[in-house]
Motif scaffolding. Sequence first.
Motif, PDB file in Angstrom:
ATOM      1  N   GLN A  32       0.811  -1.218   0.000  1.00 33.19           N
ATOM      2  CA  GLN A  32       0.000   0.000   0.000  1.00 33.19           C
ATOM      3  C   GLN A  32       0.845   1.269   0.000  1.00 33.19           C
ATOM      4  N   PHE A  35       5.945  -0.253  -1.996  1.00 28.69           N
ATOM      5  CA  PHE A  35       6.201  -0.769  -3.343  1.00 28.69           C
ATOM      6  C   PHE A  35       5.101  -1.743  -3.740  1.00 28.69           C
ATOM      7  N   VAL A  57       7.353  -1.285  -8.480  1.00 33.70           N
ATOM      8  CA  VAL A  57       7.224   0.165  -8.443  1.00 33.70           C
ATOM      9  C   VAL A  57       7.415   0.660  -7.014  1.00 33.70           C
ATOM     10  N   SER A  58       8.322   1.629  -6.851  1.00 33.59           N
ATOM     11  CA  SER A  58       8.532   2.269  -5.560  1.00 33.59           C
ATOM     12  C   SER A  58       7.565   3.436  -5.427  1.00 33.59           C
ATOM     13  N   LYS A  59       6.843   3.473  -4.328  1.00 34.91           N
ATOM     14  CA  LYS A  59       5.876   4.542  -4.103  1.00 34.91           C
ATOM     15  C   LYS A  59       6.461   5.704  -3.304  1.00 34.91           C
ATOM     16  N   THR A  60       7.750   5.615  -2.959  1.00 36.06           N
ATOM     17  CA  THR A  60       8.353   6.644  -2.113  1.00 36.06           C
ATOM     18  C   THR A  60       9.473   7.412  -2.807  1.00 36.06           C
ATOM     19  N   TYR A 168       1.599   6.879  -9.428  1.00 34.95           N
ATOM     20  CA  TYR A 168       1.530   5.707  -8.553  1.00 34.95           C
ATOM     21  C   TYR A 168       2.909   5.409  -7.976  1.00 34.95           C
ATOM     22  N   GLY A 169       3.957   5.570  -8.802  1.00 36.54           N
ATOM     23  CA  GLY A 169       5.310   5.333  -8.326  1.00 36.54           C
ATOM     24  C   GLY A 169       6.299   5.235  -9.466  1.00 36.54           C
TER      25      GLY A 169
END
Length: 186
Positions: A32, A35, A57-60, A168-169
């Motif tokens: 959530q 990633f 995918v990294s979300k940060t 999204y990332g």
Amino acid sequence: MQEEKTSNFKKEILSYIKIIVITAVVVFGCKQFLFAPIKVQGASMYPTYHDKDIIIVSKTSKIERFDQIVFQSPVEDELYIKRVIGLPGDKVEMKDDVLYVNGKAYKEDYVNRQTEDPNQLRITENFTLEQLVNEQEVPKGMFFVLGDNRLKSSDSRHYGLISEDAVYGESKLILYPFSHFHIGSK
């Protein structure tokens, strides 16, 4: 003796349930907020990504120029992956198949330059940011994105700028198929 065995068995089962619940919470939290796996759809990012590649995918991540980002499509209910070309404040122009950002020319080794038409002179048509989105520079909170397979990509040339809220990332690695495995940007 039997009661003690039953009590120990219950404690062991409860211990396993705690581990499963904690693991599920950690996995859900990571997916959530940190990633997530995404399946690439289509050929718009070829040769960097192939149809059906699975990426992480990294979300940060802090988004920088030439990062590949996954974002909510502005034209349909799907996630798209494209390359960030223009950041807030950037002036973007394509002239004679050469990308210029803030007046500096960039060599785009990642672009698919193969074409089925031997008469195809350019892979990317000439444009300025102003011609496409009626802005001289990318506004704050927005990105200008292009696909690596320019002849087969729907991107900012077609639907405009991408809001950072739609991102999204950032793609960090190709996980599958293993023959495409790659960590980091190409």
